[in-house]
Design an enzyme around this catalytic site. Structure first.
Site: not given
Ligand code: UD1
Length: 318
Positions: A204
């Site tokens: 990811h």
């Molecule tokens: C976050 C953490 C990362 C961790 C990861 C584990 C930060 C900077 N990053 O990254 O350290 O390893 O979580 O999962 O905080 N999304 C969904 N559903 C959800 C959550 C996220 O669809 O329940 C999608 C969002 O729309 C977004 C993407 O995932 O486009 C990223 O989500 P975000 O929480 O910003 O960061 P992660 O890449 O998940």
């Protein structure tokens, strides 16, 4: 007051919440869920499986750019902190929620305890590295999971009196759940019951999935690996979006021997890892879980903030 925001936080707060509950004569606890992760499979399932009490409040922040997400958490959290005035804020790990809430607490004079302090990849292009440096810089109590964390904090001039080498709460969760992990039926559900060798893949990080170039490289690697072994891939929602955006979804879905599934709950995922021949990942925590489970882990990154996993010998950077 305890903060949880994203998937890797939940297995870390579970044993801390339990310990605080056992000392309920001394501590009232108040759990804040920022809502950084909000899908059932990214959040609710962990609360249920790990018996984490329902959050006292959910901020429902959701996804946005890093700056927007951090700012939204800060704005919403400031109101909670003003109202509740906790004696201490406990934050875990290195996600945006960890840093955002620490900043608010520091500005309001609330003491901060950081669980999993001191880890450093020395790579400031990683958002998590920025979160770690800022959170540690603001914390009054630094709870450290491996020796490198102590060394990093000392070399940054942190007062020794603030540092506590306590071990790894995520591993406490793993060990206490081993009997339940044993009972998971995920191998049968995926048709893996006959001791068929397989690898588990998780991906990811922006550096691996946010560009055509990175995805082409990953695709080529997986194609080669999948000729030798079946790969089970529980895909992260952000990676799914990136595959769609860069028009890689079809190619991944059509790859023989690559089984793409949705994100798994904790118990099923750990069972899958425990029985894998090896794991391919860019995650932080999985490097540690595979070390404890003695499963070879190939970490698809330039660096790691968890060098103990390499010293023990289960983890290799590739
Ligand atoms: C976050 C953490 C990362 C961790 C990861 C584990 C930060 C900077 N990053 O990254 O350290 O390893 O979580 O999962 O905080 N999304 C969904 N559903 C959800 C959550 C996220 O669809 O329940 C999608 C969002 O729309 C977004 C993407 O995932 O486009 C990223 O989500 P975000 O929480 O910003 O960061 P992660 O890449 O998940």
């Amino acid at each position: 007051m305890i903060i949880a925001g994203a998937r890797p936080n939940f297995m870390k707060i579970a044993p801390v919440m339990r310990a605080l509950k056992e000392e309920k004569d001394f501590f009232n606890t108040y759990l804040v869920h920022t809502g950084q992760h909000y899908d059932i499979q990214m959040s609710d399932v962990f609360f249920k499986e790990l018996h984490i009490p329902k959050p006292n409040i959910s901020l429902g922040i959701g996804s946005a750019s890093h700056t927007q997400q951090t700012a939204k958490i800060m704005l919403a959290f400031e109101k909670i902190l003003e109202k509740k005035k906790p004696d201490i804020l406990i934050v875990v790990g290195d996600v945006n929620s960890t840093m955002a809430c620490s900043l608010v607490a520091a500005k309001m004079g609330v003491k901060i305890a950081h669980v999993e302090a001191g880890l450093r990849s020395k790579d400031r292009t990683m958002p998590e590295e920025i979160n770690r440096i800022v959170t540690d810089g603001l914390s009054d109590y630094l709870f450290v999971s491996e020796q490198s964390g102590m060394d990093n904090l000392l070399s940054e001039g942190v007062d020794k009196k603030k540092m506590f080498y306590v071990g790894n709460v995520m591993i406490d969760t793993l060990i206490s759940n081993l009997p339940r992990i044993q009972k998971s039926s995920i191998l049968e559900d995926l048709g893996l019951a006959k001791k068929e060798p397989y690898a588990v893949l998780t991906l990811h990080r922006p550096s691996n999935v946010d560009s055509d170039k990175a995805l082409s490289e990953i695709y080529a690697i997986l194609k080669e690996v999948s000729q030798k072994t079946r790969i089970i891939y529980p895909i992260h929602p952000r990676t799914k979006k990136m595959l769609q955006k860069h028009k890689f979804s079809d190619r991944f879905e059509r790859m023989q021997n690559l089984t793409m599934i949705g994100p798994l709950g904790y118990i099923n995922f750990m069972k899958l890892v425990q029985n894998a021949n090896f794991v391919l990942t860019d995650s932080g925590g999985i490097q540690e879980e595979t070390t404890v489970l003695k499963v070879p882990c190939l970490t698809m990154r330039e660096n790691t903030e968890r060098p103990a996993t390499i010293d023990v010998g289960t983890n290799v950077l590739v």
